[in-house]
Design a protein around this motif. Structure first.
Motif, mmCIF file in Angstrom:
data_model
loop_
_atom_site.group_PDB
_atom_site.id
_atom_site.type_symbol
_atom_site.label_atom_id
_atom_site.label_comp_id
_atom_site.label_asym_id
_atom_site.label_seq_id
_atom_site.Cartn_x
_atom_site.Cartn_y
_atom_site.Cartn_z
ATOM 1 N N UNK A 3 47.909 91.470 59.484
ATOM 2 C CA UNK A 3 47.891 90.690 58.241
ATOM 3 C C UNK A 3 46.931 89.508 58.385
ATOM 4 N N UNK A 4 46.125 89.260 57.357
ATOM 5 C CA UNK A 4 45.142 88.178 57.394
ATOM 6 C C UNK A 4 45.827 86.821 57.372
ATOM 7 N N UNK A 5 45.429 85.948 58.273
ATOM 8 C CA UNK A 5 45.993 84.608 58.333
ATOM 9 C C UNK A 5 45.431 83.744 57.205
ATOM 10 N N UNK A 6 46.317 82.992 56.579
ATOM 11 C CA UNK A 6 45.881 82.055 55.551
ATOM 12 C C UNK A 6 45.458 80.748 56.206
ATOM 13 N N UNK A 7 44.234 80.333 55.950
ATOM 14 C CA UNK A 7 43.745 79.061 56.480
ATOM 15 C C UNK A 7 44.081 77.933 55.510
ATOM 16 N N UNK A 8 44.523 76.813 56.067
ATOM 17 C CA UNK A 8 44.853 75.649 55.258
ATOM 18 C C UNK A 8 43.762 74.591 55.387
ATOM 19 N N UNK A 9 43.213 74.192 54.246
ATOM 20 C CA UNK A 9 42.233 73.111 54.209
ATOM 21 C C UNK A 9 42.920 71.888 53.609
ATOM 22 N N UNK A 10 42.883 70.794 54.344
ATOM 23 C CA UNK A 10 43.466 69.541 53.880
ATOM 24 C C UNK A 10 42.342 68.582 53.497
ATOM 25 N N UNK A 51 31.587 82.718 55.207
ATOM 26 C CA UNK A 51 30.772 83.792 55.765
ATOM 27 C C UNK A 51 31.032 84.001 57.240
ATOM 28 N N UNK A 52 31.211 82.902 57.972
ATOM 29 C CA UNK A 52 31.498 83.003 59.406
ATOM 30 C C UNK A 52 32.832 83.702 59.669
ATOM 31 N N UNK A 53 33.821 83.432 58.827
ATOM 32 C CA UNK A 53 35.171 83.951 59.063
ATOM 33 C C UNK A 53 35.399 85.324 58.455
ATOM 34 N N UNK A 54 34.887 85.533 57.245
ATOM 35 C CA UNK A 54 35.219 86.752 56.506
ATOM 36 C C UNK A 54 33.999 87.596 56.135
ATOM 37 N N UNK A 55 32.841 87.218 56.652
ATOM 38 C CA UNK A 55 31.651 88.022 56.418
ATOM 39 C C UNK A 55 30.777 87.491 55.303
ATOM 40 N N UNK A 56 29.463 87.683 55.485
ATOM 41 C CA UNK A 56 28.507 87.175 54.520
ATOM 42 C C UNK A 56 28.615 87.874 53.180
ATOM 43 N N UNK A 57 29.116 89.112 53.194
ATOM 44 C CA UNK A 57 29.265 89.844 51.940
ATOM 45 C C UNK A 57 30.187 89.124 50.976
ATOM 46 N N UNK A 58 31.327 88.644 51.475
ATOM 47 C CA UNK A 58 32.261 87.911 50.610
ATOM 48 C C UNK A 58 31.635 86.603 50.152
ATOM 49 N N UNK A 59 30.957 85.915 51.061
ATOM 50 C CA UNK A 59 30.308 84.655 50.682
ATOM 51 C C UNK A 59 29.292 84.876 49.567
ATOM 52 N N UNK A 60 28.543 85.971 49.643
ATOM 53 C CA UNK A 60 27.560 86.273 48.603
ATOM 54 C C UNK A 60 28.235 86.601 47.268
ATOM 55 N N UNK A 61 29.345 87.323 47.322
ATOM 56 C CA UNK A 61 30.084 87.627 46.091
ATOM 57 C C UNK A 61 30.574 86.349 45.425
ATOM 58 N N UNK A 62 31.056 85.415 46.243
ATOM 59 C CA UNK A 62 31.533 84.141 45.699
ATOM 60 C C UNK A 62 30.388 83.384 45.042
ATOM 61 N N UNK A 63 29.248 83.348 45.717
ATOM 62 C CA UNK A 63 28.081 82.667 45.152
ATOM 63 C C UNK A 63 27.690 83.288 43.822
ATOM 64 N N UNK A 64 27.752 84.627 43.726
ATOM 65 C CA UNK A 64 27.433 85.308 42.465
ATOM 66 C C UNK A 64 28.408 84.889 41.365
#
Length: 316
Positions: free
Chosen positions: A1-8, A173-186
Motif C-alpha cells: 500500500x502506498x504511504x501517504x506523505x504529510x506536508x506541514x 517526480x522524484x517519489x512517484x515518477x516524472x509521468x505523474x508530475x507531467x500529468x499534474x503540470x498539464x
C-alpha cells in the motif's frame, strides 16, 4: 500500500498566497490523478489561530508552532516584512523539528527564517530576487543563487511566485515518477515547468532585447562593485573599449549614461535594504557606496521623493 506523505506548512503572518497555492495544488492533483491518497497537508500558525496572507485572505490552521506534528516535510511560508514576524516561538519550533529529524524547507522569503535559525550557513539558498540585496547583506555566509529553487541541500528552498510549483513537481517526480508530475503540470495548464537551474529573472540581454557583450559585461562589473563604485573609465578599460564607446552603448540600449545607470543600481539596493532589513540609514548608505549620509539622503530624496528615514517610517 502506498504511504501517504504529510506536508506541514508553517504560515507566517503576511505570507504570500500565490506561492502557497502553487505548493498545495500539485499535492491535491497528485491525489486526484493517481486515485490514491499520496499526500496530505496540514497548516500551522504562531498561535494556532487564523493567519492572514498579504492579499487579505485569512486561513484556518490545524496547529500552532508549539504543537509537535509528525510530518514528512515541513515548509515555512512567508512573504512581506518577514523579519518582523520572526519570533522566538517560530525559531524554537523549527529547531525542535530539526532535532527530531524533520526535513525542513522554505518558500518565497522564508530563506530569511531558515537563515535566522542558523540552518543555511555554508549552503546555497533560493529567495525571491527582490530580497537578494538585503539577504546577502545580512547573511554573508549563505550562498544566494538566482535559481528558482534549490533541492539538493539539506534545507531546500524555493523563490516566490510560481517557483514552489516547480519544486513540488520536482519532489513528486522524484517519489512517484516524472509521468505523474507531467500529468499534474498539464492539469495546471503549466507548460513551462522549470528545472532548479533555471534563473528567476530574464537575462540582461532578454530584458533589453540586446546582444552586446560589452554592455552586459559593464553592467555586471557595476553590480559587483556597489559598495565601492568604480569610475566609468575604469569599467570601460576592463571591458576593452573607450569611455566614449561605453557611453554610446548605454545611450543606445538603455537611453541613459553609464553613471546614471550605476547610480540607479546603487539607489535601488539602498531602497531594498531600507524596506527589507533593519540596517541603519548609515549602514545602508555605506552598502550603497555613499561615503556621506547627507549626500546619500539628498540623492535618495531626489530619486524617490522621500528621505531614507521617511522611506523606512512608511513601513511602521
Amino acid at each position: 500500500m502506498t504511504k501517504t506523505e504529510t506536508y506541514l506548512f508553517y504560515l507566517i503572518e503576511d505570507f504570500t498566497h500565490m506561492p502557497f497555492s502553487c505548493a498545495v495544488e500539485p499535492l491535491r492533483l497528485a491525489n486526484h490523478l493517481s486515485g490514491k491518497p499520496l499526500y496530505e497537508w496540514k497548516l500551522a500558525s504562531e498561535n494556532g489561530e487564523t493567519v492572514r496572507a498579504s492579499n487579505g485572505v485569512t486561513s484556518i490552521v490545524d496547529y500552532s508552532f508549539e504543537d509537535r506534528v509528525k510530518s514528512d516535510r515541513l515548509f515555512v511560508m512567508s512573504g512581506l516584512n518577514t523579519w518582523k514576524h520572526i519570533t522566538p516561538g517560530l525559531i524554537n519550533a523549527l529547531r525542535r523539528e530539526r532535532s527530531h529529524g524533520a526535513r525542513i524547507g522554505g518558500m518565497c522569503s522564508a530563506a530569511y527564517v531558515l537563515a535566522h535559525a542558523g540552518f543555511l550557513d555554508g549552503c546555497r539558498a533560493a529567495v525571491h530576487w527582490e530580497y537578494h540585496d538585503s539577504f546577502m547583506e545580512e547573511f554573508p555566509d549563505v550562498s544566494v543563487v538566482r535559481n528558482v529553487f534549490v533541492a539538493d541541500e539539506k534545507f531546500i528552498t524555493a523563490s516566490g511566485g510560481t517557483a514552489p510549483a516547480d519544486l513540488i513537481l520536482h519532489l513528486i517526480g522524484e517519489t512517484h515518477g516524472q509521468g505523474l508530475a507531467n500529468e499534474i503540470a498539464d492539469q495546471m495548464v503549466y507548460s513551462g515547468v522549470r528545472e532548479a537551474s533555471a534563473e528567476q529573472k530574464a537575462s540582461l540581454q532578454a530584458r533589453h532585447g540586446m546582444r552586446n557583450p560589452h554592455l552586459a559585461r559593464a553592467i555586471g562589473l557595476m553590480g559587483e562593485a556597489i559598495e565601492d563604485p568604480r569610475h566609468t573609465s575604469d569599467i570601460a578599460g576592463e571591458v576593452g573599449i573607450s569611455t566614449r564607446q561605453l557611453e554610446r552603448l548605454f545611450g543606445r540600449y538603455l537611453n541613459c549614461s553609464p553613471s546614471k545607470y550605476y547610480l540607479e543600481l546603487r539607489l535601488n539596493k539602498a531602497r531594498n535594504l531600507l524596506i527589507q532589513s533593519e540596517c541603519s540609514v548609515t549602514e545602508v548608505a555605506m552598502a550603497a557606496g555613499f561615503k556621506s549620509v547627507t549626500h546619500f539622503a539628498r540623492v535618495y530624496r531626489g530619486s524617490f521623493g522621500v528621505s531614507p528615514g521617511e522611506q523606512r517610517s512608511r513601513l511602521t
